[in-house]
Design a protein around this motif. Structure first.
Motif, PDB file in Angstrom:
ATOM      1  N   VAL A  86       0.763  -1.323  -0.036  1.00  0.00           N
ATOM      2  CA  VAL A  86      -0.093  -0.033   0.002  1.00  0.00           C
ATOM      3  C   VAL A  86       0.835   1.122   0.197  1.00  0.00           C
ATOM      4  CG1 VAL A  86      -1.711   1.277   1.251  1.00  0.00           C
ATOM      5  CG2 VAL A  86      -2.205  -1.047   1.033  1.00  0.00           C
ATOM      6  N   GLY A  87       2.065   1.228   0.836  1.00  0.00           N
ATOM      7  CA  GLY A  87       3.015   2.335   0.706  1.00  0.00           C
ATOM      8  C   GLY A  87       3.403   2.783  -0.531  1.00  0.00           C
ATOM      9  N   TRP A  88       3.916   1.709  -1.298  1.00  0.00           N
ATOM     10  CA  TRP A  88       4.599   1.868  -2.672  1.00  0.00           C
ATOM     11  C   TRP A  88       3.302   2.202  -3.844  1.00  0.00           C
ATOM     12  CZ3 TRP A  88       9.283   3.203  -2.406  1.00  0.00           C
ATOM     13  CH2 TRP A  88      10.019   2.811  -1.464  1.00  0.00           C
ATOM     14  N   CYS A  89       2.100   1.883  -3.483  1.00  0.00           N
ATOM     15  CA  CYS A  89       1.003   2.210  -4.439  1.00  0.00           C
ATOM     16  C   CYS A  89       0.759   3.739  -3.909  1.00  0.00           C
ATOM     17  CB  CYS A  89      -0.205   1.296  -4.175  1.00  0.00           C
ATOM     18  SG  CYS A  89       0.022  -0.446  -4.813  1.00  0.00           S
ATOM     19  N   ALA A  90       0.776   4.057  -2.708  1.00  0.00           N
ATOM     20  CA  ALA A  90       0.668   5.484  -2.518  1.00  0.00           C
ATOM     21  C   ALA A  90       1.844   6.329  -3.273  1.00  0.00           C
ATOM     22  CB  ALA A  90       0.505   5.767  -0.919  1.00  0.00           C
ATOM     23  N   LEU A  96      -0.801   6.411   5.250  1.00  0.00           N
ATOM     24  CA  LEU A  96      -0.410   7.434   6.200  1.00  0.00           C
ATOM     25  C   LEU A  96      -0.908   7.061   7.525  1.00  0.00           C
ATOM     26  CD1 LEU A  96       0.070  10.954   4.463  1.00  0.00           C
ATOM     27  CD2 LEU A  96       1.818   9.191   5.191  1.00  0.00           C
ATOM     28  N   LEU A  97      -2.266   6.581   7.682  1.00  0.00           N
ATOM     29  CA  LEU A  97      -2.917   6.480   8.787  1.00  0.00           C
ATOM     30  C   LEU A  97      -2.889   4.923   9.328  1.00  0.00           C
ATOM     31  CD1 LEU A  97      -6.642   7.971   8.175  1.00  0.00           C
ATOM     32  CD2 LEU A  97      -4.633   8.714   9.829  1.00  0.00           C
ATOM     33  N   ALA A  98      -2.491   4.031   8.612  1.00  0.00           N
ATOM     34  CA  ALA A  98      -2.283   2.466   8.972  1.00  0.00           C
ATOM     35  C   ALA A  98      -1.000   1.947   8.822  1.00  0.00           C
ATOM     36  CB  ALA A  98      -3.535   1.928   8.533  1.00  0.00           C
ATOM     37  N   GLY A  99      -0.239   2.362   7.520  1.00  0.00           N
ATOM     38  CA  GLY A  99       0.622   1.488   7.052  1.00  0.00           C
ATOM     39  C   GLY A  99       1.893   1.398   7.798  1.00  0.00           C
ATOM     40  N   PRO A 100       2.636   2.357   8.477  1.00  0.00           N
ATOM     41  CA  PRO A 100       3.783   1.876   9.144  1.00  0.00           C
ATOM     42  C   PRO A 100       3.505   1.420  10.611  1.00  0.00           C
ATOM     43  CG  PRO A 100       4.003   4.148   8.319  1.00  0.00           C
ATOM     44  CD  PRO A 100       2.480   3.470   8.027  1.00  0.00           C
ATOM     45  N   GLY A 101       2.316   1.851  11.062  1.00  0.00           N
ATOM     46  CA  GLY A 101       1.947   1.100  12.317  1.00  0.00           C
ATOM     47  C   GLY A 101       1.622  -0.179  12.223  1.00  0.00           C
ATOM     48  N   ALA A 102       0.903  -0.647  11.272  1.00  0.00           N
ATOM     49  CA  ALA A 102       0.583  -2.013  10.884  1.00  0.00           C
ATOM     50  C   ALA A 102       1.780  -2.832  10.971  1.00  0.00           C
ATOM     51  CB  ALA A 102      -0.577  -2.104   9.732  1.00  0.00           C
ATOM     52  N   ALA A 103       2.861  -2.408  10.163  1.00  0.00           N
ATOM     53  CA  ALA A 103       3.976  -3.229  10.107  1.00  0.00           C
ATOM     54  C   ALA A 103       4.686  -3.431  11.306  1.00  0.00           C
ATOM     55  CB  ALA A 103       4.776  -2.688   9.048  1.00  0.00           C
ATOM     56  N   VAL A 104       4.767  -2.355  12.146  1.00  0.00           N
ATOM     57  CA  VAL A 104       5.346  -2.334  13.300  1.00  0.00           C
ATOM     58  C   VAL A 104       4.469  -2.966  14.572  1.00  0.00           C
ATOM     59  CG1 VAL A 104       6.144  -0.881  15.517  1.00  0.00           C
ATOM     60  CG2 VAL A 104       6.383  -0.175  13.146  1.00  0.00           C
ATOM     61  N   VAL A 147       4.947  11.798  11.381  1.00  0.00           N
ATOM     62  CA  VAL A 147       5.190  13.191  12.379  1.00  0.00           C
ATOM     63  C   VAL A 147       6.828  13.120  12.389  1.00  0.00           C
ATOM     64  CG1 VAL A 147       5.151  14.539  14.352  1.00  0.00           C
ATOM     65  CG2 VAL A 147       3.088  13.791  13.400  1.00  0.00           C
ATOM     66  N   LEU A 148       7.218  12.262  12.926  1.00  0.00           N
ATOM     67  CA  LEU A 148       8.846  12.185  12.958  1.00  0.00           C
ATOM     68  C   LEU A 148       9.575  12.304  11.792  1.00  0.00           C
ATOM     69  CD1 LEU A 148       9.174   9.295  15.678  1.00  0.00           C
ATOM     70  CD2 LEU A 148       9.831  11.806  16.027  1.00  0.00           C
ATOM     71  N   CYS A 149       9.136  11.602  10.755  1.00  0.00           N
ATOM     72  CA  CYS A 149       9.815  11.666   9.451  1.00  0.00           C
ATOM     73  C   CYS A 149       9.841  12.896   8.826  1.00  0.00           C
ATOM     74  CB  CYS A 149       9.295  10.610   8.311  1.00  0.00           C
ATOM     75  SG  CYS A 149       9.776   9.039   8.858  1.00  0.00           S
ATOM     76  N   ALA A 150       8.361  13.861   8.820  1.00  0.00           N
ATOM     77  CA  ALA A 150       8.142  14.844   8.427  1.00  0.00           C
ATOM     78  C   ALA A 150       9.128  15.953   9.091  1.00  0.00           C
ATOM     79  CB  ALA A 150       6.862  15.288   8.588  1.00  0.00           C
ATOM     80  N   THR A 151       9.397  15.835  10.465  1.00  0.00           N
ATOM     81  CA  THR A 151      10.018  16.833  11.173  1.00  0.00           C
ATOM     82  C   THR A 151      11.638  16.480  10.795  1.00  0.00           C
ATOM     83  OG1 THR A 151       8.477  16.623  13.001  1.00  0.00           O
ATOM     84  CG2 THR A 151      10.809  17.341  13.468  1.00  0.00           C
ATOM     85  N   LEU A 202       8.529  12.085   1.718  1.00  0.00           N
ATOM     86  CA  LEU A 202       7.829  11.709   2.964  1.00  0.00           C
ATOM     87  C   LEU A 202       7.229  10.235   2.651  1.00  0.00           C
ATOM     88  CD1 LEU A 202       7.073  12.091   6.072  1.00  0.00           C
ATOM     89  CD2 LEU A 202       4.944  13.224   5.259  1.00  0.00           C
ATOM     90  N   LEU A 203       6.555  10.151   1.698  1.00  0.00           N
ATOM     91  CA  LEU A 203       6.162   9.004   1.470  1.00  0.00           C
ATOM     92  C   LEU A 203       7.229   7.711   1.160  1.00  0.00           C
ATOM     93  CD1 LEU A 203       2.975   9.651  -0.795  1.00  0.00           C
ATOM     94  CD2 LEU A 203       2.870   8.734   1.360  1.00  0.00           C
ATOM     95  N   VAL A 204       8.069   8.325   0.412  1.00  0.00           N
ATOM     96  CA  VAL A 204       9.139   7.193  -0.040  1.00  0.00           C
ATOM     97  C   VAL A 204       9.982   6.769   1.404  1.00  0.00           C
ATOM     98  CG1 VAL A 204      11.423   7.036  -1.096  1.00  0.00           C
ATOM     99  CG2 VAL A 204       9.450   8.018  -2.424  1.00  0.00           C
ATOM    100  N   LEU A 205      10.003   7.668   2.322  1.00  0.00           N
ATOM    101  CA  LEU A 205      10.838   7.590   3.443  1.00  0.00           C
ATOM    102  C   LEU A 205       9.950   6.496   4.369  1.00  0.00           C
ATOM    103  CD1 LEU A 205      13.321   7.947   5.501  1.00  0.00           C
ATOM    104  CD2 LEU A 205      12.016   9.904   6.169  1.00  0.00           C
ATOM    105  N   LEU A 206       8.575   6.885   4.364  1.00  0.00           N
ATOM    106  CA  LEU A 206       7.779   5.800   4.996  1.00  0.00           C
ATOM    107  C   LEU A 206       7.793   4.547   4.435  1.00  0.00           C
ATOM    108  CD1 LEU A 206       5.191   8.383   6.427  1.00  0.00           C
ATOM    109  CD2 LEU A 206       6.736   7.284   7.702  1.00  0.00           C
TER     110      LEU A 206
END
Length: 143
Positions: A15-19, A40-48, A90-94, A107-111
């Motif tokens: 989903v991240g790479w599709c985004a 952005l709402l569920a991808g990184p958190g679901a993986a962790v 938020v951390l990556c954007a900062t 930001l999307l590529v980093l996430l």
């Protein structure tokens, strides 16, 4: 590894790479907005949360195996995934702002890269809580 397990494991990075790919579409297009917001709402958190799930189950809502315990654990993991995703964004954007190189695509590529790394990590093994001593601690020199 079962194919269904592999598919669920690779769903957040996909989903991240599709985004990331959806950013090539025109701005304000629903086909661009939906995958980006969903990721952005569920991808990184679901993986962790997938990586930490066995350790989280160790400290679940209770020892009973009823519907309430199962549903409360699922709700806990859903809310945790949501907050971890927003926190990661938020951390990556900062970090990108501090480096002076912020853009939505970066930001999307980093996430998406961080989500891919988290999806490739093995699951954490939960340990049992350490037993506590009932007696008070001894005072003075220990023989």
């Amino acid at each position: 590894m079962r194919p269904a397990s592999l598919a669920l494991r690779l769903l957040p990075p996909l989903v991240g790479w599709c985004a990331v790919a959806a950013t090539a579409l025109p701005a304000a297009s629903p086909l661009r907005t939906l995958p980006v917001v969903a990721f952005l709402l569920a991808g990184p958190g679901a993986a962790v949360v997938r990586v930490c799930a066995p350790a989280l189950r160790r400290y679940g809502a209770g020892s009973r195996e009823d519907g309430f315990t199962r549903d409360s654990d699922r709700l806990e993991q859903l809310v945790l995934a949501l907050f971890l995703s927003v926190s990661a964004a938020v951390l990556c954007a900062t970090a990108l702002l501090a480096a002076g190189s912020f853009s939505g695509l970066r930001l999307l590529v980093l996430l998406a890269a961080a989500t891919t790394v988290a999806a490739c990590c093995p699951r954490l093994v939960g340990r049992a809580p350490a037993a506590r001593s009932v007696s008070p601690p001894r005072k003075g020199p220990v023989a």
